[in-house]
Design an enzyme around this catalytic site. Structure first.
Site, PDB file in Angstrom:
ATOM      1  N   THR A 189     -42.754   4.671 -41.813  1.00 25.41           N
ATOM      2  CA  THR A 189     -41.342   4.306 -41.392  1.00 25.41           C
ATOM      3  C   THR A 189     -41.326   5.260 -40.617  1.00 25.41           C
ATOM      4  O   THR A 189     -41.875   6.362 -40.235  1.00 25.41           O
ATOM      5  CB  THR A 189     -40.865   4.810 -43.460  1.00 25.41           C
ATOM      6  N   GLU A 336     -39.936   1.225 -48.156  1.00 21.01           N
ATOM      7  CA  GLU A 336     -41.002   1.431 -49.262  1.00 21.01           C
ATOM      8  C   GLU A 336     -41.019  -0.045 -50.369  1.00 21.01           C
ATOM      9  O   GLU A 336     -41.969  -0.255 -51.600  1.00 21.01           O
ATOM     10  CB  GLU A 336     -40.747   2.330 -49.961  1.00 21.01           C
ATOM     11  N   LYS A 444     -19.396  14.443 -47.569  1.00 19.48           N
ATOM     12  CA  LYS A 444     -18.273  14.898 -48.979  1.00 19.48           C
ATOM     13  C   LYS A 444     -17.297  16.106 -48.353  1.00 19.48           C
ATOM     14  O   LYS A 444     -17.158  17.536 -47.789  1.00 19.48           O
ATOM     15  CB  LYS A 444     -19.379  16.010 -50.308  1.00 19.48           C
ATOM     16  N   TRP A 449     -16.483  12.373 -52.040  1.00 18.66           N
ATOM     17  CA  TRP A 449     -16.987  11.934 -51.879  1.00 18.66           C
ATOM     18  C   TRP A 449     -16.904  10.375 -51.368  1.00 18.66           C
ATOM     19  O   TRP A 449     -16.057   9.692 -51.300  1.00 18.66           O
ATOM     20  CB  TRP A 449     -18.466  11.065 -52.674  1.00 18.66           C
TER      21      TRP A 449
END
Lengths: 546, 546
Positions: A189, A336, A444, A449
């Site tokens: 990855t 993954e 943030k 958020w």
């Protein structure tokens, strides 16, 4: 009372789920079907099956056997497809090398995976020459060259050229049975931090991913339905999560397959037109490139099914593709996860193109066997109301069981018995998942958020904007504040105030928080990207901080 | 060098392929979808999931746990669907009892499978009363009754009535993980000779059968394509090879499902019309019954996909179904094979209805993962030229691994490491399998093999014939000679000479050997059938010999 075992007759065949078993139905029914490589070569599945045997014999001649690792550095090709099957079918491990990494990173991955044999396209030989003396385990090299020629050996001791080795090898090979949990593939990855991390998949995992994805794509009522008369071409590299596993699926179903070599818009569009490609997949950047190609503006893309993944799918881009008649829709997953977890098939009638685009950029519905949750920090489910967000964690039969030789990162990945995607998302009552951000890309600000992805989608809908990235920058008062980097379309113009006013309207209409309107808009010529074409927000943040 | 194991992080989830895992995608996306039982009940998948928990708790209260066997005697119902899932998901074994067997045979199968608990429809209680004192292992009984009433207890000590037990049970149950090779189901084949033989399937086998069949049905380009917006209804009993596994498939895909209870043409046709059934499966006898139903002649069957299997599919019957607009096509398999091995999807344009019918009655193409061969007595492949015939032998991941407690028959079934179907067939260069006969139903005459199935198909095309069976009868000169038993359509007439002349034309045109023309034609009112509706040729031969 003990569980009742299934119980087997000694002579009964305990069918292991091996990659070779995907070939049975195609072998029986699709011998005459075609496999095409650019404008250079075409042959039948019958020849493909024979070439698998020849490749296995050629590799065996170089000492490859069960437990060996065979690495490949090539663009998408019929040869790569052959390696997808023949190498694992021998009981060896296929390492798909990301050719867009730096020579140092490639060296690291080859040594880390302990590759024994390397198949290398002539194009990458100069790069290989730089690192060859530091290769710790690779002992044999096979040259791949479209015309059999080499740009010079650069001191690489080739065992031979791919086609010559196949021609000299026996056409008969008996692929053995073995444990379905044997490792079949590995690749690395390309995160934006630290060393590349190796993921790995077993035969069982590849077979189950193939069946579940085929079930999901085939069971669509209409939109996005893939079938065996489709013509398949990958436009996500085969070194990247097995081109999303689609070459295995296309082969199992006996589809006509087209491999485009190195991606260039003209060749991709030419093959779509000449070979009748009707099913593909790519990242948004590539779709953008195809749609923006002036020479290819006349190519009929209508009806072409294309799964978009790997990065957030901007709504403006989806609308542009729909306007060309394409059947674009999101898929979601990561290295993954082998990778497919969800598919954004449209399930109900939508009022207009705008609503269609909005639905198709969402992340999608979980495919069969996928146990997908959005959870809080205590691994408790957040509400499935389409609003509450949490980290996306999953269980499926095709998830990497860890990172290669990296127990600490493996433990984090699998904390609590679920694979942690590192993505934040919301699930609505229909089961539709929307990824709202990467856990690490959430901005943030003032205790709220803000989703950088949502902001990017909004900015991308401004008529002058062709590409955009939003990142959080440090702010003494608010913690962080959003900043937009914008690439303007050729021949168009916009000011920072234009962009801010555009975003402000979405805030005024209640679609986003007023805290989400960016303070700063930077106009740039291009956006920093990773080796696989994703926005490189870490680099952007560093650049802005520096 | 050893094989490279996949390697797992301790906390990684080693996803076992259990029946419960088929529910993930439906649970996420199809909570509001409907499950319908006749004209009596309908509820949502959401309720279905809760009812699984309640059933598990009710059964646990009767001592059912891992290793228990729970037998069911019911017509096709929502309750049966619940048992399909909840019983195996507890780690117990579901025994689907063939309610068409004789009381003695049912007694034999319950004792042989060592059933612990029996769920019994009130309708079968009088039959149960006959055998109850001879049941060796069944200790608890649950009454199933559409209206909660019983016809009388007949001395059966019920633990309770199904709906009452569910209502009293907790709606929460945590189905555990366990080994995917655990036995999930068992049932008995109804051969025409000897005692019933038990076959059995594990969780892994059911999951893989479901995925592979879904892949095959979904990947059709057009004809015969099954998708998640279809409305499913079984018309092959759920006690018979899990209704060909389709309830598992329909549930995984979140389809609307309709369960018809006891089959009667009027109820089946009524449900097809009122619920919009678009996907089903049945044996030729039932299709014949549906098409012949006078009251149902107005029911719109167009577009209804129906897989036909379990017996040879007469061409005349296929043509009649096509004329009603149905999408009928063959599937092939048997109790031992879970059952699907091949599907006769039409792959290329056909000139006319006659050619369509001819293609659709063929046995079909192997579905993914199926390794299917036609072999001679030495297990060597016969030519795939569409003419050479051999015994059909197979490997797939979903074949019974033997007959329950019957090592001798198990060894015969799996001789040489392939499952022996006992069918004779030919494979053509396209991969299309045609079953020409049962190994034991081939008529050996004058040194030639004549296919009884081929003769039946020809005779069925005579306009006056509604049903036909051909068997071999002993002949001093030729060894055997074919004899045709014919049922004539109401209001029509034919003589033996008419039938013989009809068959003679096919011989004159070279379609069949001249030795195949039957010497004798018997006109009968009906044909002997087995408990599952197949022609009972053993009984016919005995009758003719006696």
């Amino acid at each position: 009372m003990p569980l009742e075992p299934a119980g087997a007759t000694p002579s009964a065949y305990a069918y292991p789920m091996l990659v070779k078993q995907l070939l049975h139905s195609a072998r029986a029914t699709a011998g005459g079907q075609e496999i095409v490589y650019r404008d250079r070569q075409r042959h039948s599945y019958r020849q493909f099956f024979e070439r698998l045997n020849r490749l296995a014999n050629a590799l065996a001649g170089l000492g490859v056997g069960p437990g060996s690792t065979v690495a490949v550095m090539d663009w998408d090709s019929h040869r790569y497809l052959e390696a997808f099957f023949a190498v694992p079918m021998m009981g060896a491990v296929l390492q798909t090398v990301n050719v867009r990494l730096s020579p140092e990173q490639i060296l690291y991955t080859l040594n880390h995976a302990r590759a024994d044999v390397l198949l290398v396209n002539a194009e990458f030989v100069p790069m290989l020459a730089i690192i060859k003396d530091q290769l710790e385990t690779v002992k044999r090299f096979i040259l791949i060259s479209d015309d059999g020629a080499t740009l010079g050996s650069f001191g690489i001791p080739y065992a031979g050229e791919y086609e010559a080795l196949l021609a000299a090898a026996s056409p008969d090979y008996d692929f053995p049975d073995f444990d379905e949990n044997t490792r079949a593939t590995t690749f690395y990855t390309t995160g934006t931090t630290g060393l590349p991390k190796g993921v790995y998949f077993s035969h069982r995992q590849l077979v189950l991913h193939t069946l579940a994805v085929a079930t999901a794509l085939g069971s669509a009522a209409g939109q996005g339905r893939v079938h065996r008369d489709d013509v398949y071409m990958p436009i996500t590299p085969m070194f990247h999560v097995h081109a999303w596993g689609m070459p295995y699926l296309a082969t199992m179903l006996g589809m006509k397959q087209v491999y485009p070599g190195r991606y260039s818009p003209d060749m991709l569009l030419k093959l779509i037109a000449s070979e009748g490609v009707s099913f593909s997949h790519c990242v948004p950047t590539i779709l953008h490139m195809l749609l923006a190609d002036k020479a290819g503006a006349d190519v009929d893309l209508s009806g072409c099914k294309m799964i978009i993944g790997g990065a957030a799918f901007p709504k403006g881009l989806a609308a542009a593709a729909l306007a060309r008649g394409m059947d674009v829709f999101s898929g979601y997953g990561m290295s993954e996860t082998c990778p497919i977890l969800t598919i954004a098939h449209v399930r109900s009638a939508l009022p207009d193109v705008d609503a269609e685009a909005a639905e198709r950029i969402r992340t999608g519905y979980p495919i069969p066997l996928v146990d997908l949750r959005t959870v809080d920090g205590d691994m408790l489910d957040v509400s499935r109301d389409g609003k509450a967000t949490g980290e996306i964690v999953v269980r499926t039969p095709w998830l990497t069981q860890g990172y290669l030789h990296n127990p600490a990162a493996s433990q984090d990945l699998w904390a609590g018995g679920y694979l942690h995607t590192g993505d934040i998302g919301a699930i609505d009552p229909r089961g539709m998942l929307t990824v709202t951000d990467r856990l690490k890309d959430v901005i943030k600000t003032g205790g709220e958020w803000v989703s950088s992805l949502e902001l990017e989608s909004i900015v991308s809908q401004h008529p002058a904007v062709t590409e955009v990235a939003v990142v959080g920058v440090k702010d003494d008062k608010w913690g962080e504040r959003p900043l937009a980097m914008v690439v303007v379309k050729a021949g168009q113009a916009a000011t920072a105030d234009d962009i801010k006013a555009h975003v402000q309207r979405f805030a005024d209409e209640g679609h986003i928080s007023k805290f989400a309107v960016p303070d700063r808009v930077l106009f740039v010529d291009s956006l920093a990207r990773t080796s696989v074409g994703k926005l490189n927000k870490k680099a952007m943040r560093e650049q802005l901080a520096g």
